[in-house]
Design an enzyme around this catalytic site. Sequence first.
Site, PDB file in Angstrom:
ATOM      1  N   PRO A   7       1.169  -1.031   0.174  1.00 28.31           N
ATOM      2  CA  PRO A   7      -0.329   0.273   0.127  1.00 28.31           C
ATOM      3  C   PRO A   7       1.056   1.061  -0.012  1.00 28.31           C
ATOM      4  O   PRO A   7       1.719   1.371   0.798  1.00 28.31           O
ATOM      5  CB  PRO A   7      -0.918  -0.198   1.265  1.00 28.31           C
ATOM      6  CG  PRO A   7       0.259  -0.767   2.512  1.00 28.31           C
ATOM      7  CD  PRO A   7       0.938  -1.790   0.825  1.00 28.31           C
ATOM      8  N   GLU A   9      -0.142   5.557  -0.096  1.00 26.56           N
ATOM      9  CA  GLU A   9      -0.714   6.377   0.330  1.00 26.56           C
ATOM     10  C   GLU A   9      -0.966   7.405  -0.671  1.00 26.56           C
ATOM     11  O   GLU A   9       0.365   8.158  -1.211  1.00 26.56           O
ATOM     12  CB  GLU A   9      -0.739   6.939   1.360  1.00 26.56           C
ATOM     13  CG  GLU A   9      -2.043   7.754   2.236  1.00 26.56           C
ATOM     14  CD  GLU A   9      -2.064   8.388   3.257  1.00 26.56           C
ATOM     15  OE1 GLU A   9      -2.227   9.629   3.473  1.00 26.56           O
ATOM     16  OE2 GLU A   9      -1.056   8.718   3.826  1.00 26.56           O
ATOM     17  N   CYS A  98       4.242   2.719   9.225  1.00 27.25           N
ATOM     18  CA  CYS A  98       3.902   4.621   8.285  1.00 27.25           C
ATOM     19  C   CYS A  98       4.808   5.002   9.325  1.00 27.25           C
ATOM     20  O   CYS A  98       4.707   5.610  10.308  1.00 27.25           O
ATOM     21  CB  CYS A  98       2.807   4.929   8.176  1.00 27.25           C
ATOM     22  SG  CYS A  98       2.620   6.410   7.842  1.00 27.25           S
ATOM     23  N   LYS A 139       1.645  -5.320   9.647  1.00 30.19           N
ATOM     24  CA  LYS A 139       2.900  -4.781   9.062  1.00 30.19           C
ATOM     25  C   LYS A 139       3.843  -3.762   9.708  1.00 30.19           C
ATOM     26  O   LYS A 139       3.247  -2.742  10.762  1.00 30.19           O
ATOM     27  CB  LYS A 139       3.120  -3.828   7.017  1.00 30.19           C
ATOM     28  CG  LYS A 139       4.088  -3.725   7.350  1.00 30.19           C
ATOM     29  CD  LYS A 139       3.437  -2.887   6.018  1.00 30.19           C
ATOM     30  CE  LYS A 139       5.122  -2.174   4.846  1.00 30.19           C
ATOM     31  NZ  LYS A 139       4.486  -1.130   4.002  1.00 30.19           N
ATOM     32  N   ASN A 199       9.902  -6.722   2.946  1.00 30.06           N
ATOM     33  CA  ASN A 199       9.772  -5.732   2.559  1.00 30.06           C
ATOM     34  C   ASN A 199      10.543  -4.325   2.608  1.00 30.06           C
ATOM     35  O   ASN A 199      11.524  -4.436   3.672  1.00 30.06           O
ATOM     36  CB  ASN A 199       8.726  -5.047   3.300  1.00 30.06           C
ATOM     37  CG  ASN A 199       8.418  -3.556   2.312  1.00 30.06           C
ATOM     38  OD1 ASN A 199       7.265  -3.159   3.092  1.00 30.06           O
ATOM     39  ND2 ASN A 199       8.315  -3.396   0.733  1.00 30.06           N
ATOM     40  N   GLY A 223       6.938  -1.764  -3.520  1.00 32.03           N
ATOM     41  CA  GLY A 223       6.434  -0.921  -3.199  1.00 32.03           C
ATOM     42  C   GLY A 223       6.482   0.152  -4.701  1.00 32.03           C
ATOM     43  O   GLY A 223       6.099  -0.616  -5.584  1.00 32.03           O
ATOM     44  N   ARG A 224       7.196   0.880  -4.564  1.00 32.12           N
ATOM     45  CA  ARG A 224       8.381   1.230  -5.521  1.00 32.12           C
ATOM     46  C   ARG A 224       8.755   0.891  -6.555  1.00 32.12           C
ATOM     47  O   ARG A 224       8.886   1.447  -7.403  1.00 32.12           O
ATOM     48  CB  ARG A 224       9.132   2.611  -4.773  1.00 32.12           C
ATOM     49  CG  ARG A 224       8.204   3.829  -3.925  1.00 32.12           C
ATOM     50  CD  ARG A 224       9.723   4.598  -3.185  1.00 32.12           C
ATOM     51  NE  ARG A 224      10.342   3.565  -2.264  1.00 32.12           N
ATOM     52  CZ  ARG A 224      11.832   4.199  -1.641  1.00 32.12           C
ATOM     53  NH1 ARG A 224      12.385   4.866  -1.889  1.00 32.12           N
ATOM     54  NH2 ARG A 224      11.982   2.983  -1.143  1.00 32.12           N
TER      55      ARG A 224
END
Length: 320
Positions: A7, A9, A98, A139, A199, A223-224
């Site tokens: 995810p 944001e 986060c 996570k 991750n 992710g990226r």
Amino acid sequence: MRIFLAPMEGVVDQHVRALLTDLGGIDGCVTEFVRVTDHLLPEKVFRRYCPELQTDCRTPSGTPVRIQLLGGKPGPMAANAARAAALGAATIDLNFGCPAKTVNKNDGGARLLQQPERVGGIVAAVRNAVPKSTQVTAKIRLGFEDKSRYLDNALAVFEAGADELVVHARSKKDGYRPPAYWEYIGSIRENIAIPVIANGEIWSVSDYRRCRQLSGCEDVMLGRGLLACPDLARQIKTAAGTANCTPLTWGRICQLLFDYYLQTKALYPGKFLGNRVKQWLVYLRLRYPQAIEFFEAIKRHRDAAAIESVFQRHLQAFQT
């Protein structure tokens, strides 16, 4: 081997999830976090963050989607997890990773890693509030200011009854600066008896191999790296012998971007038109030289005709 889409944001919404999972290689997705404070959120909030609730929590290509919650209070987190499960969520994911300042100031995300007992309390409350058939995952990062309590937090998640743990291999203080400390994930795997997903800083097949070597994890969350290389999951699986694909050409990537633009065009009128495409191009520039030229050509445009003209030139020049 399982590969998950992380995810992000304001970046990975249902449209991106649909496009990337349609390419193949991705085994699961997680929504942007649903912020939980003191209240039970209305149904419409969950459906806004996870429109896939209408399709058995799966993308159009059939890839499962987990609903992620973020908050610091066990009671409200449990109540909202129960509501999400009642709406059809098969997996509730809990965000303790986060690093955003606004989130941390409001008692959420990585800040909770300073108190592993709170992490465990939230996981336990959610686990007890949802049916046994509903998976509870979490996570974490390796810590907040440092990595000294990485194992305490992992054990707290495990002992509280989580089914699975994703570990971003950096502390909050590390942010997104390389390197990722994958060897810490290997230590976590040796001490807990649930699946662990690695991750952080996986941009290529070679990064995946090194992460696997240091962490011992076959399962990863991207992710990226997936935004920079949309078929990275397929490339990893091809290298491992579990899939068969050739890397996407810039023409295919450009078509993917155009499809995304058309899907989101009505959502971002006026001065915001094309912003999501420009945001994605920032990542694509890291992998595709053509994306640099495309970004320069499109970055100042707000008019649909001008934006679409740039697309057409690139599609004609690079289409395969």
